[in-house]
Design a protein around this motif. Structure first.
Motif, PDB file in Angstrom:
ATOM      1  N   TRP A  33       0.828  -1.211   0.000  1.00 38.93           N
ATOM      2  CA  TRP A  33       0.000   0.000   0.000  1.00 38.93           C
ATOM      3  C   TRP A  33       0.859   1.257   0.000  1.00 38.93           C
ATOM      4  O   TRP A  33       0.598   2.200  -0.745  1.00 38.93           O
ATOM      5  CB  TRP A  33      -0.915  -0.024   1.226  1.00 38.93           C
ATOM      6  N   ARG A  34       1.916   1.268   0.835  1.00 38.97           N
ATOM      7  CA  ARG A  34       2.786   2.442   0.910  1.00 38.97           C
ATOM      8  C   ARG A  34       3.501   2.682  -0.419  1.00 38.97           C
ATOM      9  O   ARG A  34       3.654   3.827  -0.858  1.00 38.97           O
ATOM     10  CB  ARG A  34       3.797   2.287   2.044  1.00 38.97           C
ATOM     11  N   SER A  37       0.882   4.098  -2.729  1.00 43.82           N
ATOM     12  CA  SER A  37       0.446   5.439  -2.358  1.00 43.82           C
ATOM     13  C   SER A  37       1.532   6.478  -2.574  1.00 43.82           C
ATOM     14  O   SER A  37       1.243   7.662  -2.739  1.00 43.82           O
ATOM     15  CB  SER A  37      -0.011   5.473  -0.893  1.00 43.82           C
ATOM     16  N   GLU A  40       0.987   8.464  -5.554  1.00 37.68           N
ATOM     17  CA  GLU A  40      -0.202   9.316  -5.602  1.00 37.68           C
ATOM     18  C   GLU A  40       0.170  10.746  -5.220  1.00 37.68           C
ATOM     19  O   GLU A  40       1.031  10.972  -4.367  1.00 37.68           O
ATOM     20  CB  GLU A  40      -1.253   8.792  -4.621  1.00 37.68           C
ATOM     21  N   VAL A  42      -0.003  14.362  -3.356  1.00 39.58           N
ATOM     22  CA  VAL A  42      -0.466  14.880  -2.071  1.00 39.58           C
ATOM     23  C   VAL A  42      -0.516  16.396  -2.165  1.00 39.58           C
ATOM     24  O   VAL A  42       0.130  17.000  -3.022  1.00 39.58           O
ATOM     25  CB  VAL A  42       0.447  14.455  -0.899  1.00 39.58           C
ATOM     26  N   PRO A  58       0.022   8.596   7.293  1.00 39.13           N
ATOM     27  CA  PRO A  58      -1.130   8.641   6.382  1.00 39.13           C
ATOM     28  C   PRO A  58      -2.197   7.605   6.701  1.00 39.13           C
ATOM     29  O   PRO A  58      -3.341   7.745   6.277  1.00 39.13           O
ATOM     30  CB  PRO A  58      -0.502   8.368   5.013  1.00 39.13           C
TER      31      PRO A  58
END
Length: 570
Positions: A33-34, A37, A40, A42, A58
């Motif tokens: 997941w990290r 992410s 992505e 921010v 997060p």
């Protein structure tokens, strides 16, 4: 029995192994997941840290929770009270709605108290003017221009009688925010209750009486630390026998936080002060369970919603463990931290002051979700002046809507088990414990005050926060972003000079009408009690009954104890 024990051990081992496998699976899932992410976008204008400067992750998961989570959490009303000090919390009784109020003369403030009580306030909280906070009479030269401006002027028993005229002191609880001359104002209050015919054993309320945080942050002191602590313990001892329902101290983190401390610093410095008071009481020879049940606390509720909830939960846990395990308290009432909260005055803005209604509302919600026993909600105009009737009514209605419409009062500790809040509670507890250890390494609270350690810590935190605002790394709505070019002014309460003239005339009449010889005898008895290192509360109460003034009492004790002069630390 052996077979049964073997089965239990095997079952426990199997469950622990299953948990470890689940955590390993979760950690692997988090790693994926990290990585995903990280690609992505921010917000480029966001600083993902708390108000205290602590990094916020997060995402929080079960991997952030300890294996013994349920044991650490417990249930509401059970040691160590992480989830609250009462089993039913607000289902049994709502928090006390106690609006801090005071301005002008005692008569002016008496009218404001009746206004608030008629609109549903459930407790009184006295704001004193600056001369009173420093132990000066309203006609003292150092009081000129300040009488009644930031609170109510109280110079003798006569003023205290007027302040509570028509307010039955056996049916209302009163909080008094005063420290240097706290014992003197308490004696005026007790004497006023006697004049009403109220048995003093029925009195309920709190005197702040927390001198240590004055040396750290607020600076309303009179005497050096050790004599000041001696007077506080005198009050512990006297009140335990004569006013057993009265909270003899409100150990305050509020002013430490308002001066610029972080949440963990507020927690650690305030708890360290509390431990210092306990140690002085025990050194006097008092049983800790004689006075600890009447110790209370006072916390600031700042802007960071989750951090404030976690801070309050951690505070109860640390206090309970220290008082039981370190100081040997046996009475569960000694373990339970009871506290008042006030929304953070330092967060109010002069720009777009109606925004303060929103700030206050969610700060109040954090206090309730954190389990407060009493609450003051700031008025929208308090950064500009003392509140008007209209603004204080909105502040009170904020609490009433929270209590009766939001559902927040329906269940105890609703954030319990939240990965985020539980991780924050642990993190703040650990940070506070580390700071408490550092204070002890300094030689304790008094020594750390004397060498300026607390003052420097608070100043550094304050400068960090201010730099973040000035560099636009932290947004303050209406101040450094979302600014309005033209703002309509709000009506404010203006306290003129009439209060000072009224007070001077009143004091002249009090002095002319009292028994001058009795006043001298009572003041001399107080001087002797202080010089002989006896408990001074009985003699001070006799002075109050004789209409000795605030400064007359202060001056007599100053001759024996001396006065505090702050060293230069910067």
């Amino acid at each position: 029995m052996t077979v049964w024990g073997t089965d239990v051990n095997a079952d426990l081992a199997a469950r622990l192994a299953a948990r470890e496998r689940e955590l390993e699976r979760l950690k692997a899932e988090l790693a994926v997941w990290r990585a995903a992410s990280a690609a992505e976008p921010v917000r480029s204008d966001a600083d993902f840290t708390s108000v205290s400067g602590r990094a916020v992750e997060p995402l929080y998961t079960a991997a952030d929770r300890p294996a013994d989570e349920q044991a650490r959490l417990g249930l509401a009303g059970d040691f160590p009270y992480t989830r609250g000090i009462h089993r039913t919390m607000y289902r049994g009784r709502l928090w006390t709605m106690r609006q801090f109020a005071g301005f002008g003369t005692a008569g002016d403030t008496n009218a404001r108290y009746k206004f608030l009580l008629e609109r549903g306030q459930t407790g009184l909280s006295v704001a004193f003017d600056f001369p009173t906070l420093m132990g000066y009479d309203s006609d003292h030269p150092r009081s000129e221009g300040e009488v009644g401006k930031c609170g109510v002027a109280i110079s003798s028993l006569a003023d205290m009688e007027t302040l509570f005229d028509g307010i039955p002191l056996d049916r209302v609880s009163t909080s008094m925010t005063i420290n240097g001359p706290a014992a003197m104002l308490f004696c005026f209050y007790v004497a006023a209750a006697e004049r009403q015919g109220v048995p003093i054993a029925q009195l309920q309320g709190t005197i702040q009486n927390d001198i240590l945080k004055e040396y750290m942050a607020q600076h309303a002191w009179i005497y050096p630390a050790e004599p000041a602590l001696k007077i506080i313990v005198d009050l512990f001892e006297w009140a335990a026998e004569h006013t057993p329902k009265w909270n003899t101290i409100s150990i305050s983190g509020y002013h430490i936080r308002e001066a610029g401390a972080t949440a963990a610093q507020e927690l650690a410095f305030t708890l360290a002060n509390g431990f210092c008071y306990v140690e002085h009481g025990v050194a006097r020879g008092l049983d800790v369970d004689l006075f600890a049940p009447r110790l209370s606390f006072f916390w600031d509720v700042h802007n960071d919603f989750f951090e404030e909830i976690a801070k309050l939960r951690a505070a109860r846990r640390i206090w309970a463990r220290h008082v039981r395990e370190r100081y040997g308290a046996r009475d569960p009432r000694s373990w339970k931290m009871r506290f008042h909260c006030q929304t953070a005055g330092v967060t109010l803005t002069a720009q777009q002051p109606h925004n303060n209604v929103v700030r206050v509302a969610y700060q109040a919600l954090a206090a309730v979700l954190g389990g407060t026993q009493s609450l003051h909600t700031n008025a929208l105009d308090e950064t500009l002046a003392l509140p008007t009737e209209e603004s204080v009514r909105i502040a009170l209605r904020t609490q009433q809507i929270l209590a009766h419409e939001s559902g927040a009062a329906d269940t105890a500790d609703p954030f319990a088990g939240s990965y985020f809040v539980e991780a924050l509670t642990d993190e703040i507890e650990e940070a506070a414990q580390a700071l408490i250890a550092e204070i002890e390494a300094q030689g304790g609270v008094v020594r750390a005050i004397e060498n300026g350690w607390f003052q420097r810590q608070i100043a550094h935190s304050s400068m960090r926060f201010q730099a973040e605002v000035e560099q636009d790394r932290r947004t303050i709505v209406g101040v450094n972003d979302f600014v309005e070019e033209a703002e309509a002014p709000v009506e404010i309460l203006r306290v003129g000079d009439a209060a000072e003239r009224t007070q001077r005339d009143r004091l002249a009449r009090v002095r002319a009408g009292r028994d001058a010889a009795l006043v001298e005898r009572r003041l001399e008895a107080l001087r002797a009690a202080a010089a002989e290192d006896r408990n001074i509360i009985p003699a001070m109460l006799d002075c109050a009954r004789a209409y000795c003034t605030l400064f007359e009492i202060r001056h007599v004790l100053e001759e024996i104890y001396g006065s505090y002069r702050e060293p230069v630390f910067f």
